[in-house]
Design a protein around this motif. Structure first.
Motif, PDB file in Angstrom:
ATOM      1  N   LEU A  57      20.242  11.018  12.300  1.00  0.00           N
ATOM      2  CA  LEU A  57      21.002  10.286  13.306  1.00  0.00           C
ATOM      3  C   LEU A  57      20.407   8.909  13.581  1.00  0.00           C
ATOM      4  CD1 LEU A  57      21.716  13.192  15.827  1.00  0.00           C
ATOM      5  CD2 LEU A  57      23.387  12.042  14.366  1.00  0.00           C
ATOM      6  N   SER A  58      19.094   8.845  13.759  1.00  0.00           N
ATOM      7  CA  SER A  58      18.476   7.565  14.114  1.00  0.00           C
ATOM      8  C   SER A  58      18.532   6.580  12.956  1.00  0.00           C
ATOM      9  CB  SER A  58      17.031   7.783  14.563  1.00  0.00           C
ATOM     10  OG  SER A  58      16.249   8.365  13.542  1.00  0.00           O
ATOM     11  N   ASP A  59      18.294   7.030  11.741  1.00  0.00           N
ATOM     12  CA  ASP A  59      18.336   6.123  10.591  1.00  0.00           C
ATOM     13  C   ASP A  59      19.764   5.674  10.294  1.00  0.00           C
ATOM     14  OD1 ASP A  59      15.640   6.335  10.368  1.00  0.00           O
ATOM     15  OD2 ASP A  59      15.613   7.487   8.499  1.00  0.00           O
ATOM     16  N   SER A  60      20.716   6.591  10.414  1.00  0.00           N
ATOM     17  CA  SER A  60      22.108   6.227  10.124  1.00  0.00           C
ATOM     18  C   SER A  60      22.607   5.150  11.087  1.00  0.00           C
ATOM     19  CB  SER A  60      23.013   7.463  10.221  1.00  0.00           C
ATOM     20  OG  SER A  60      22.659   8.432   9.263  1.00  0.00           O
ATOM     21  N   ILE A  61      22.264   5.284  12.366  1.00  0.00           N
ATOM     22  CA  ILE A  61      22.763   4.343  13.370  1.00  0.00           C
ATOM     23  C   ILE A  61      21.981   3.039  13.353  1.00  0.00           C
ATOM     24  CG2 ILE A  61      23.010   3.968  15.860  1.00  0.00           C
ATOM     25  CD1 ILE A  61      23.708   6.931  16.107  1.00  0.00           C
ATOM     26  N   SER A  62      20.657   3.119  13.208  1.00  0.00           N
ATOM     27  CA  SER A  62      19.847   1.896  13.275  1.00  0.00           C
ATOM     28  C   SER A  62      20.058   0.974  12.082  1.00  0.00           C
ATOM     29  CB  SER A  62      18.358   2.258  13.381  1.00  0.00           C
ATOM     30  OG  SER A  62      17.909   2.929  12.213  1.00  0.00           O
ATOM     31  N   THR A  63      20.610   1.493  10.989  1.00  0.00           N
ATOM     32  CA  THR A  63      20.861   0.652   9.818  1.00  0.00           C
ATOM     33  C   THR A  63      22.291   0.131   9.747  1.00  0.00           C
ATOM     34  OG1 THR A  63      21.289   2.662   8.517  1.00  0.00           O
ATOM     35  CG2 THR A  63      19.063   1.754   8.427  1.00  0.00           C
ATOM     36  N   LEU A  64      23.125   0.485  10.732  1.00  0.00           N
ATOM     37  CA  LEU A  64      24.495  -0.023  10.730  1.00  0.00           C
ATOM     38  C   LEU A  64      24.508  -1.510  11.101  1.00  0.00           C
ATOM     39  CD1 LEU A  64      26.536   2.757  12.595  1.00  0.00           C
ATOM     40  CD2 LEU A  64      26.688   2.148  10.171  1.00  0.00           C
ATOM     41  N   PRO A  65      25.342  -2.318  10.453  1.00  0.00           N
ATOM     42  CA  PRO A  65      25.496  -3.706  10.889  1.00  0.00           C
ATOM     43  C   PRO A  65      26.198  -3.764  12.241  1.00  0.00           C
ATOM     44  CG  PRO A  65      27.078  -3.188   9.154  1.00  0.00           C
ATOM     45  CD  PRO A  65      26.174  -2.000   9.279  1.00  0.00           C
ATOM     46  N   TYR A  66      25.872  -4.779  13.027  1.00  0.00           N
ATOM     47  CA  TYR A  66      26.505  -4.941  14.336  1.00  0.00           C
ATOM     48  C   TYR A  66      26.764  -6.413  14.586  1.00  0.00           C
ATOM     49  CZ  TYR A  66      21.809  -6.230  15.907  1.00  0.00           C
ATOM     50  OH  TYR A  66      20.599  -6.846  16.047  1.00  0.00           O
ATOM     51  N   ASP A  67      27.638  -6.687  15.537  1.00  0.00           N
ATOM     52  CA  ASP A  67      27.987  -8.061  15.883  1.00  0.00           C
ATOM     53  C   ASP A  67      28.372  -8.094  17.359  1.00  0.00           C
ATOM     54  OD1 ASP A  67      28.486 -10.748  15.687  1.00  0.00           O
ATOM     55  OD2 ASP A  67      29.984 -10.582  14.093  1.00  0.00           O
ATOM     56  N   VAL A  68      28.579  -9.293  17.869  1.00  0.00           N
ATOM     57  CA  VAL A  68      29.050  -9.468  19.242  1.00  0.00           C
ATOM     58  C   VAL A  68      30.478 -10.000  19.164  1.00  0.00           C
ATOM     59  CG1 VAL A  68      28.692 -10.627  21.446  1.00  0.00           C
ATOM     60  CG2 VAL A  68      26.727  -9.892  20.085  1.00  0.00           C
ATOM     61  N   LYS A  69      31.392  -9.330  19.850  1.00  0.00           N
ATOM     62  CA  LYS A  69      32.812  -9.674  19.792  1.00  0.00           C
ATOM     63  C   LYS A  69      33.350 -10.017  21.180  1.00  0.00           C
ATOM     64  CE  LYS A  69      33.326  -8.361  15.358  1.00  0.00           C
ATOM     65  NZ  LYS A  69      33.821  -9.224  14.278  1.00  0.00           N
ATOM     66  N   PHE A  70      34.504 -10.681  21.206  1.00  0.00           N
ATOM     67  CA  PHE A  70      35.270 -10.861  22.430  1.00  0.00           C
ATOM     68  C   PHE A  70      36.735 -10.921  22.039  1.00  0.00           C
ATOM     69  CE2 PHE A  70      35.224 -15.115  20.864  1.00  0.00           C
ATOM     70  CZ  PHE A  70      36.286 -15.785  21.455  1.00  0.00           C
ATOM     71  N   ARG A  71      37.616 -10.749  23.009  1.00  0.00           N
ATOM     72  CA  ARG A  71      39.046 -10.731  22.727  1.00  0.00           C
ATOM     73  C   ARG A  71      39.718 -11.977  23.288  1.00  0.00           C
ATOM     74  NH1 ARG A  71      41.369  -6.495  20.457  1.00  0.00           N
ATOM     75  NH2 ARG A  71      40.121  -4.583  20.220  1.00  0.00           N
ATOM     76  N   ARG A  72      40.520 -12.614  22.419  1.00  0.00           N
ATOM     77  CA  ARG A  72      41.326 -13.752  22.817  1.00  0.00           C
ATOM     78  C   ARG A  72      42.772 -13.420  22.488  1.00  0.00           C
ATOM     79  NH1 ARG A  72      39.517 -19.226  22.419  1.00  0.00           N
ATOM     80  NH2 ARG A  72      38.123 -18.569  20.732  1.00  0.00           N
ATOM     81  N   GLN A  73      43.584 -13.268  23.537  1.00  0.00           N
ATOM     82  CA  GLN A  73      44.990 -12.905  23.365  1.00  0.00           C
ATOM     83  C   GLN A  73      45.133 -11.642  22.515  1.00  0.00           C
ATOM     84  OE1 GLN A  73      46.930 -16.380  21.791  1.00  0.00           O
ATOM     85  NE2 GLN A  73      46.808 -17.507  23.726  1.00  0.00           N
ATOM     86  N   ARG A  74      44.344 -10.631  22.883  1.00  0.00           N
ATOM     87  CA  ARG A  74      44.352  -9.301  22.249  1.00  0.00           C
ATOM     88  C   ARG A  74      43.878  -9.316  20.797  1.00  0.00           C
ATOM     89  NH1 ARG A  74      50.000  -6.455  23.454  1.00  0.00           N
ATOM     90  NH2 ARG A  74      50.749  -8.351  22.401  1.00  0.00           N
ATOM     91  N   VAL A  75      43.297 -10.425  20.361  1.00  0.00           N
ATOM     92  CA  VAL A  75      42.736 -10.512  19.011  1.00  0.00           C
ATOM     93  C   VAL A  75      41.218 -10.543  19.124  1.00  0.00           C
ATOM     94  CG1 VAL A  75      42.585 -11.866  16.894  1.00  0.00           C
ATOM     95  CG2 VAL A  75      44.766 -11.716  18.129  1.00  0.00           C
ATOM     96  N   GLU A  76      40.553  -9.671  18.399  1.00  0.00           N
ATOM     97  CA  GLU A  76      39.101  -9.588  18.442  1.00  0.00           C
ATOM     98  C   GLU A  76      38.487 -10.684  17.574  1.00  0.00           C
ATOM     99  OE1 GLU A  76      36.444  -5.752  18.805  1.00  0.00           O
ATOM    100  OE2 GLU A  76      36.824  -6.165  16.686  1.00  0.00           O
ATOM    101  N   GLU A  77      37.590 -11.449  18.165  1.00  0.00           N
ATOM    102  CA  GLU A  77      36.935 -12.532  17.443  1.00  0.00           C
ATOM    103  C   GLU A  77      35.426 -12.429  17.633  1.00  0.00           C
ATOM    104  OE1 GLU A  77      38.452 -16.389  18.342  1.00  0.00           O
ATOM    105  OE2 GLU A  77      40.528 -15.695  18.531  1.00  0.00           O
ATOM    106  N   ALA A  78      34.691 -13.086  16.734  1.00  0.00           N
ATOM    107  CA  ALA A  78      33.234 -13.100  16.824  1.00  0.00           C
ATOM    108  C   ALA A  78      32.782 -14.036  17.935  1.00  0.00           C
ATOM    109  CB  ALA A  78      32.631 -13.531  15.497  1.00  0.00           C
ATOM    110  N   PHE A  79      31.788 -13.599  18.700  1.00  0.00           N
ATOM    111  CA  PHE A  79      31.233 -14.405  19.790  1.00  0.00           C
ATOM    112  C   PHE A  79      30.022 -15.166  19.265  1.00  0.00           C
ATOM    113  CE2 PHE A  79      28.297 -15.017  23.331  1.00  0.00           C
ATOM    114  CZ  PHE A  79      29.129 -15.580  24.293  1.00  0.00           C
TER     115      PHE A  79
END
Length: 405
Positions: A57-79
């Motif tokens: 569990l810890s290795d599977s989750i800690s190696t996942l890529p992640y990003d910061v997002k926000f929504r503009r007019q219901r469209v998800e974009e990178a922050f």
């Protein structure tokens, strides 16, 4: 003040008992189990099933890529720009190490505590996972009657820390509790049985191994005589080529065959096997991922289905907790519109089943080309060429078949 937890002052010297570690709302009066084994984090981790579940569990989750997002007019974009603490969480640890420690604390203790070191502007510049056994959360009453969450640390006696100093990531909670429930504590009885079976097996082979047979001789033999008798017997009868040869015993010697191990003595093997299934249930992991192949899996017939089920039922609940905790840290420094998002779909990206699903979605107008490319970690087409949606042209209402379109 937060630097005292991180080593700015020597920790208070006192013995911390297992009762102290788990006294936070669990009302334990005894840490021993019916099997006679005391179960704590270290002893539980000696079970291969527990170690394997936490590693998975810890290795599977800690190696996942992640990003910061926000929504503009219901469209998800990178922050952008990314908060500094998400780019480099700790100067001495990789981001994967930090996330792995957070997950391991939640899986063992049910709680993870993160010291959030800040600059003079209040921006988080470093995350440091703390030993959960040294931190105690409590609800403190303010002058206006409201209650706020605060923390005490055995490494900084007398200090009171706020949620700006320490971020709290919780696992499963009981109603009315401010802390997560430790899976190890709740399952200490069955884990105690597993540890006892493991020790029994080690002691059996280390101390109680049984020979195949015994040669009895009347009277007393010197150690040298006993060694010569054993060597002479082995020279004549040991080895496949000497099997079933006639044995001739003199001087009143008798040969006794040692019977096979009884079913009662071999039950520890079944007990060890059942422990794997118990641990898999505790952590919500498919047993086959812990190398338990004793029965067919009900998590799907194919590898893709099994991995999808593992992602949905095992990983996703912890990922949501991790995303929420990191997002709350961003909120504490004034970033209110963005949120942390882990790319769980990356575990299945590029598989035949995933490509087939995206292709059907594209052909039926569910996805645009750019949306498909995004799920495949590819950049969008230039000049907005991939934003259109397409539908098949050979579909028509049934009452218009044969008419000119």
């Amino acid at each position: 003040m937060i630097r005292r937890i991180l080593g700015g002052a020597p920790p208070e010297e006192r013995d911390i008992s297992f009762q102290d570690i788990f006294k936070r709302g669990l009302d334990l009066v005894d840490v021993s189990t019916t099997s006679g084994e005391n179960i704590n984090y270290d002893s539980a981790m000696t079970l291969s099933a527990v170690f394997g579940a936490i590693r998975l569990l810890s290795d599977s989750i800690s190696t996942l890529p992640y990003d910061v997002k926000f929504r503009r007019q219901r469209v998800e974009e990178a922050f952008r720009p990314l908060p500094a603490f998400l780019t480099n969480m700790n100067r001495n640890l990789t981001n994967q190490d930090v996330l792995n420690q957070i997950m391991t604390s939640m899986l063992l203790d049910g709680n993870a505590y993160i010291a959030t070191l800040r600059n003079n502007s209040g921006e988080v510049i470093e995350l440091t996972p703390l030993d959960p056994t040294t931190v105690t959360p409590e609800l403190s009453s303010m002058e206006d009657g409201n209650k706020v969450l605060t923390f005490k640390s055995s490494n900084a006696s007398g200090e009171l820390f706020t949620t700006r100093d320490i971020a709290h990531f919780r696992g499963r909670q009981k109603a009315g509790s401010i802390t997560g429930v430790s899976p190890i504590t709740m399952a200490r009885e069955l884990l105690g049985l597993g540890v006892a079976a493991q020790k029994y097996g080690a002691a059996f082979f280390g101390n109680s191994g049984l020979p195949n047979g015994i040669v009895e001789v009347a009277g007393t033999l010197s150690p040298e005589g006993a060694q010569q008798l054993k060597a002479a017997w082995n020279d004549v009868h040991r080895g496949a080529s000497n099997s079933h040869k006639l044995a001739v015993l003199t001087e009143g010697a008798k040969f006794s065959k040692i019977p096979n191990i009884s079913n009662e003595d071999s039950q520890f093997l079944m007990t060890k096997q059942s422990t794997v299934g118990d641990v898999a249930r505790i952590y919500g992991i498919p047993p086959h991922l812990l190398a338990d192949m004793t029965s067919s899996t009900t998590w799907g017939s194919g590898l893709f289905e099994q991995n999808q089920a593992f992602s949905q039922y095992s990983l996703r609940p912890y990922i949501v907790r991790l995303e929420t905790g990191l997002t709350n840290i961003m909120r504490s420094q004034g970033i209110s519109v963005a949120y942390v998002k882990f790319d769980l779909a990356s575990m299945h990206r590029g598989t035949a089943e995933s490509i087939d699903r995206l292709s059907k979605g594209l052909m039926n107008g569910i996805y645009s080309i750019d949306e498909v490319r995004e799920q495949l970690a590819l950049p969008p087409l230039p000049n907005g060429e991939g934003t259109q949606h397409f539908v098949p042209l050979n579909l028509a209402p049934i009452d218009q078949i044969g008419q000119d379109q």
